[in-house]
Structures are given as structure tokens and as C-alpha cells.
Design a protein around this motif. Structure first.
Motif, mmCIF file in Angstrom:
data_model
loop_
_atom_site.group_PDB
_atom_site.id
_atom_site.type_symbol
_atom_site.label_atom_id
_atom_site.label_comp_id
_atom_site.label_asym_id
_atom_site.label_seq_id
_atom_site.Cartn_x
_atom_site.Cartn_y
_atom_site.Cartn_z
ATOM 1 N N TRP A 215 3.322 11.072 -1.831
ATOM 2 C CA TRP A 215 4.751 11.234 -1.550
ATOM 3 C C TRP A 215 5.161 12.644 -1.212
ATOM 4 C CZ3 TRP A 215 7.254 7.371 0.075
ATOM 5 C CH2 TRP A 215 6.802 6.099 -0.285
ATOM 6 N N ARG B 56 -0.941 3.361 -4.210
ATOM 7 C CA ARG B 56 0.409 3.384 -4.753
ATOM 8 C C ARG B 56 1.419 3.642 -3.624
ATOM 9 N NH1 ARG B 56 -0.053 4.740 -9.271
ATOM 10 N NH2 ARG B 56 1.598 4.036 -10.596
ATOM 11 N N ALA C 47 4.136 0.907 -1.961
ATOM 12 C CA ALA C 47 5.579 1.154 -1.882
ATOM 13 C C ALA C 47 6.048 0.995 -0.441
ATOM 14 C CB ALA C 47 5.900 2.552 -2.392
ATOM 15 N N ASN D 274 4.685 -0.853 1.704
ATOM 16 C CA ASN D 274 4.603 -2.287 1.945
ATOM 17 C C ASN D 274 5.824 -3.013 1.378
ATOM 18 O OD1 ASN D 274 3.455 -4.899 2.450
ATOM 19 N ND2 ASN D 274 2.914 -4.982 0.288
ATOM 20 N N LEU D 275 6.276 -2.567 0.247
ATOM 21 C CA LEU D 275 7.464 -3.176 -0.336
ATOM 22 C C LEU D 275 8.686 -2.864 0.523
ATOM 23 C CD1 LEU D 275 6.854 -2.371 -4.102
ATOM 24 C CD2 LEU D 275 7.071 -4.635 -3.117
ATOM 25 N N ARG E 296 -2.740 -5.891 4.265
ATOM 26 C CA ARG E 296 -2.777 -6.598 2.996
ATOM 27 C C ARG E 296 -3.952 -7.564 2.968
ATOM 28 N NH1 ARG E 296 2.677 -8.152 3.037
ATOM 29 N NH2 ARG E 296 2.122 -9.927 4.280
ATOM 30 N N HIS F 33 -1.871 -5.680 -11.111
ATOM 31 C CA HIS F 33 -0.556 -5.749 -11.732
ATOM 32 C C HIS F 33 -0.384 -4.653 -12.769
ATOM 33 C CE1 HIS F 33 2.642 -7.506 -14.362
ATOM 34 N NE2 HIS F 33 3.165 -7.784 -13.194
ATOM 35 N N ILE G 183 0.088 -1.395 -11.035
ATOM 36 C CA ILE G 183 1.402 -1.277 -10.390
ATOM 37 C C ILE G 183 2.480 -0.996 -11.420
ATOM 38 C CG2 ILE G 183 3.192 -2.575 -9.171
ATOM 39 C CD1 ILE G 183 0.863 -4.100 -7.790
ATOM 40 N N TRP H 245 16.803 -1.312 1.310
ATOM 41 C CA TRP H 245 16.367 -0.138 2.072
ATOM 42 C C TRP H 245 17.292 0.270 3.182
ATOM 43 C CZ3 TRP H 245 13.390 3.062 -0.115
ATOM 44 C CH2 TRP H 245 12.560 2.597 -1.148
ATOM 45 N N ARG I 8 12.366 -5.415 -5.534
ATOM 46 C CA ARG I 8 11.436 -4.857 -4.550
ATOM 47 C C ARG I 8 11.711 -3.379 -4.331
ATOM 48 N NH1 ARG I 8 8.347 -6.918 -1.053
ATOM 49 N NH2 ARG I 8 9.016 -9.052 -1.177
ATOM 50 N N MET J 24 11.010 -1.354 -7.490
ATOM 51 C CA MET J 24 9.587 -1.234 -7.756
ATOM 52 C C MET J 24 8.972 -0.151 -6.871
ATOM 53 S SD MET J 24 7.370 -4.495 -8.772
ATOM 54 C CE MET J 24 8.516 -5.446 -7.849
ATOM 55 N N ALA J 25 9.379 -0.141 -5.625
ATOM 56 C CA ALA J 25 8.878 0.897 -4.726
ATOM 57 C C ALA J 25 9.298 2.271 -5.251
ATOM 58 C CB ALA J 25 9.419 0.687 -3.316
ATOM 59 N N ASN K 262 9.791 2.963 -8.269
ATOM 60 C CA ASN K 262 8.969 3.149 -9.455
ATOM 61 C C ASN K 262 7.567 3.634 -9.085
ATOM 62 O OD1 ASN K 262 8.031 2.854 -12.174
ATOM 63 N ND2 ASN K 262 7.078 0.936 -11.536
ATOM 64 N N LEU K 263 7.044 3.105 -8.001
ATOM 65 C CA LEU K 263 5.736 3.552 -7.558
ATOM 66 C C LEU K 263 5.794 4.994 -7.092
ATOM 67 C CD1 LEU K 263 4.599 0.383 -5.583
ATOM 68 C CD2 LEU K 263 3.467 1.360 -7.560
ATOM 69 N N THR K 264 6.957 5.380 -6.626
ATOM 70 C CA THR K 264 7.126 6.742 -6.138
ATOM 71 C C THR K 264 7.077 7.760 -7.270
ATOM 72 O OG1 THR K 264 8.465 5.898 -4.334
ATOM 73 C CG2 THR K 264 8.597 8.255 -4.794
ATOM 74 N N PRO L 236 6.531 7.240 -11.165
ATOM 75 C CA PRO L 236 6.329 6.269 -12.243
ATOM 76 C C PRO L 236 6.920 6.718 -13.575
ATOM 77 C CG PRO L 236 4.270 6.840 -11.144
ATOM 78 C CD PRO L 236 5.294 7.824 -10.711
ATOM 79 N N ARG M 282 11.155 -0.325 -17.033
ATOM 80 C CA ARG M 282 10.000 -1.182 -16.958
ATOM 81 C C ARG M 282 9.842 -1.994 -18.251
ATOM 82 N NH1 ARG M 282 6.288 2.765 -15.244
ATOM 83 N NH2 ARG M 282 6.018 3.328 -17.401
ATOM 84 N N ASP N 78 4.634 -12.230 -10.460
ATOM 85 C CA ASP N 78 5.011 -10.890 -9.984
ATOM 86 C C ASP N 78 4.071 -10.430 -8.892
ATOM 87 O OD1 ASP N 78 6.889 -10.860 -11.940
ATOM 88 O OD2 ASP N 78 5.857 -9.394 -13.223
ATOM 89 N N HIS N 79 2.802 -10.550 -9.189
ATOM 90 C CA HIS N 79 1.805 -10.048 -8.253
ATOM 91 C C HIS N 79 1.948 -10.716 -6.890
ATOM 92 C CE1 HIS N 79 -2.342 -9.563 -6.557
ATOM 93 N NE2 HIS N 79 -2.174 -8.362 -7.045
ATOM 94 N N ILE O 117 4.929 -9.297 -5.191
ATOM 95 C CA ILE O 117 4.723 -7.927 -4.725
ATOM 96 C C ILE O 117 3.862 -7.898 -3.474
ATOM 97 C CG2 ILE O 117 3.588 -5.739 -5.288
ATOM 98 C CD1 ILE O 117 4.372 -6.316 -8.240
ATOM 99 N N ILE O 118 2.799 -8.688 -3.503
ATOM 100 C CA ILE O 118 1.856 -8.616 -2.390
ATOM 101 C C ILE O 118 2.319 -9.425 -1.190
ATOM 102 C CG2 ILE O 118 -0.538 -9.013 -1.699
ATOM 103 C CD1 ILE O 118 -0.251 -6.858 -3.786
#
Lengths: 205, 205
Positions: free
Chosen positions: A43, A116, A120, A122-123, A133, A176, A179, B43, B116, B119-120, B122-124, B126, B133, B175-176, B179-180
Motif C-alpha cells: 500500500w 493482501r 483488497a 479484488n474486493l 482468482r 480465511h 484475511i 467504492w 466488502r 474488509m478491503a 481492513n486488509l489495508t 489490519p 473484527r 465468508d471465504h 470474499i473470493i
DNA sequence: TATTTTGAGAACTGGCGGTTCTCTGCCTGT
DNA sequence: ACAGGCAGAGAACCGCCAGTTCTCAAAATA
């Protein structure tokens, strides 16, 4: 990991100095991408920072890849680390744990940092990354399937137990955990998945 | 810098409408957030677009929440939709499917769009979102645990089968998938999880 | 009425993704 | 050997948005 000219050195103006092209330049860019990834993370890595580190320009980056995500994917591929060999520890438990541990190790390192960020991304726009994917999961599923089929051949588990949901769920749970809770994924999580879920499920009668 | 507009410079004061304050304004902002979320997604929703829709200013948004993520969380809370009631269909399969379906329905709608995005986010970073969470999963785990314990009390499954990894893995797989592969999560995925994984695991002998 | 609080509105900063333009080194065809 | 063109370097530029700050006025308060 070559990282061409190392760290020091002031910017060489390649308008005057030696100018790299083609493969050489490409490799320099990908190395710079990996280095940035490792150093500042997905990032904080910007196209400009990669270009600067590779001593080239953003335009040269965009000439090759349409966006950061694809460049990172290319960088990971460039680094090597192709599909892992099928482990053969002689037991189902050992094989599965080897696969999961190897996966977790990847996530704990550079690959995880990239994953990671890519996840993100992708989300953010799910439709643009469908192929990426798919590509990420098929090789893993094939690996698991092979392991399970070998265990079935050994008579460790019934052959009819090897069905799609069973094949994919263990790695999915590792994903999971990564993530949601981030890296590193503790080994107890892996053994828990294998000993409390996968093996009981497969060896039931 | 400077530019404090030393001179009055003729302000355009077309702020004539009745001006809202406090709770009323807050509710208007949160409603606007939900509307934007539903209409353009996480977004494409910007602070400016929310402010404009609520007929207020960005400054009023930032006065209340430090960033978009927190504002979205507040908006979801504002909408209501507290913890779901424990289903009681009489069978373990029915109960679990009810929980999973309700979860999947949430993900398919407004909540999923928000999740979504969050979560993104959150990935940015954590570490900034650990509490959010935790809060998201504990209630769900409690629900599953209750269902499983009731099934054990009915004699449907052995009591010792109700262990932590077993409790959480079904929702985690939903969830998985979300997400995917994104929304909607097909019902076959849910029934697959229950019939091919959870029930065989719990009812094995 | 006089004062304080709070919202409205806009300008501004700063940063990044992505594009485009010009200049020029390097390679290739002849 | 030389001309022409391809491709890289570098920088300017556009658009967008997060987040901040400043000013002015409306509503609440005294």
C-alpha cells in the motif's frame, strides 16, 4: 532478488547514460517492484516509487502493465517459486500439513503482503480480476486432490470421500484466517484444521 | 498556505434553507450514507457525495467520524438489524442452514456491499480494525455454538463433537466464498457446506 | 438584543493513478 | 556508415478524492 545497482548511487540520467531496454529493463522493474513490496508493503508502494527505484519512468511501467496489480503479479511470477512439488511424507496427515504449512509460509512473507493488497484490490472491483482468482486456486486444488487420491489408493481413506467441497476447504480456512486475522497464521490453526476437521471427516465410517 | 482571504471577497450566501443540527442532521447524514452505499456502492461513494446528498458539507461529516469506514459502520448500526434470533427448526440441519442463509442474505445486500469495502479497508491497515473484527464474529460463533449444543442435547450429535474449530468453520467458508467469488453466494454452496462437510463431520461414528 | 454554538460552503493542500509530450540514446536496414 | 525509427527518460499535466481550514450566517442561548 538481484536488485541491480543496489541501493546507493545517485540517479543516473538515462537520457545521457546507458539506457536499458527490453528484457533487461523489464527485469529491473520487476526486481524494483519486489524490493518495494518487501520494504514498504503493497500500500505504500506507488508506481512512482517503483519507477524511481528502477531508475526508469512511470511511462515505462504503464507500457508493460495496465495497473499496479498486474505488475505485482508479474513480479511474483518473475521471482519464480512456481507450483510446489507434491509432498510425499507417506501419510495423509503429513502431506496435507506440508501443503498447508507451505501455503502459510508464503502468506507470512512477501507473497502474503502482495496477496493482501491484491485481495483488497479484488474486493474493490471483483469483475476485473476473475481470471487471476481462478488461476490462484486451481493449482492448489489440484495439489490437494492428488494428495487425497493417493491416500485413497493407499487405503487410508475411502475413495468416494474425495469430493470437491472436501478438497478445497482446508486451504480456504487458512486463507480465511489470514484475511481476517492477518499474518502469521499460527501452526495450531493448521493442525487444528487437519486434526479436528479434515481427518475426522475423511476417516469416518 | 496563508490565503486566509484577507478580504471578504463577496461570499455567495445562498444558504437560506432551514438549517438542521444535532441528531436530525446526523440521521440525515447516515441515511444519505446508506442511500449512497446502495446506489453506487462503497467504492464510488465519496465523502463529498454523501455530504451533497445529505445537503450538508464534508466538514460536518468529519466533525462526527474520522473517516469513511467509521461513518459506514455508524450508518449500518443506525439502520438497525441487531443480532439475529436463534433459529429453532427442530433439526440441526435446518438450524445451521437458517443461520448460513441469513448470513448469506446479508452479504448479498447492503451489508455485503459495506462489508466488502470495510474488509478491503481492513486488509489495508489490519491493526486499526481489530475490535471491529472481533465484534463481527463473536455473536455469530455464539449462535452456532448454541445450535450445536441444542443438537447435542437432542442426541443428534455427540456432545464432545462441539469443539471450537467445528463451531466456526461453516460460516467462515461462507465468508471465504463471498470474499473470493463475490455475491450472491449460491444456495448450493451453503447446502454443500452443511451436507458434505458439517453434518458428516458431526454425525460420524 | 447580544453572544455563543454549530452548520454551510468553498477554497486549499497533498498525493496518487494514469496520460501525454518532447527529447534522445540505441538498434537495425540498407 | 549513415539514416530512420523504435523505445526509454523525464517531466508536465489531468482528474479525483481524502482531509483541513477559513469565513459567514443560522439557530440556540442568555
Amino acid at each position: 532478488m538481484t536488485t541491480p545497482a543496489g541501493e546507493p548511487g545517485e540517479a543516473v540520467d538515462h537520457r545521457k547514460g546507458p539506457r536499458r531496454r527490453g528484457e533487461v529493463l523489464q527485469a529491473a522493474i520487476l526486481d524494483a517492484t519486489l524490493a518495494e513490496l518487501a520494504e514498504v508493503g503493497y500500500w505504500r508502494m506507488t508506481m512512482q516509487s517503483v519507477a524511481t527505484r528502477a531508475r526508469t519512468s512511470k511511462a515505462s511501467l504503464y507500457k508493460r502493465w495496465p495497473n499496479r496489480a498486474e505488475m505485482v503479479v508479474a513480479a511474483l511470477r518473475h521471482r519464480g517459486g512456481g507450483p510446489m512439488a507434491v509432498p510425499d511424507t507417506g501419510s495423509l496427515r503429513g502431506d496435507v500439513l506440508a501443503v498447508l504449512r507451505r501455503g502459510a509460509d508464503s502468506l507470512n512473507g512477501l507473497f502474503g503482503e502482495a496477496a493482501r493488497g491484491l485481495m483488497a484490490e479484488n474486493l474493490t472491483n471483483p469483475e476485473d480480476t476473475a481470471n487471476l482468482r481462478a488461476q490462484m486456486f486451481t493449482s492448489r486444488d489440484k495439489l490437494m486432490r492428488e494428495i487425497l487420491e493417493r491416500a485413497a489408493a493407499r487405503g487410508e481413506i475411502p475413495a468416494e470421500a474425495v469430493r470437491p467441497p472436501v478438497i478445497g476447504f482446508a486451504p480456504a480456512l487458512v486463507d480465511h484466517h489470514f484475511i481476517i486475522y492477518g499474518a502469521p497464521v499460527p501452526d495450531e490453526v493448521l493442525t487444528g484444521i487437519v486434526d479436528d476437521l479434515l481427518l475426522p471427516l475423511l476417516t469416518r465410517r
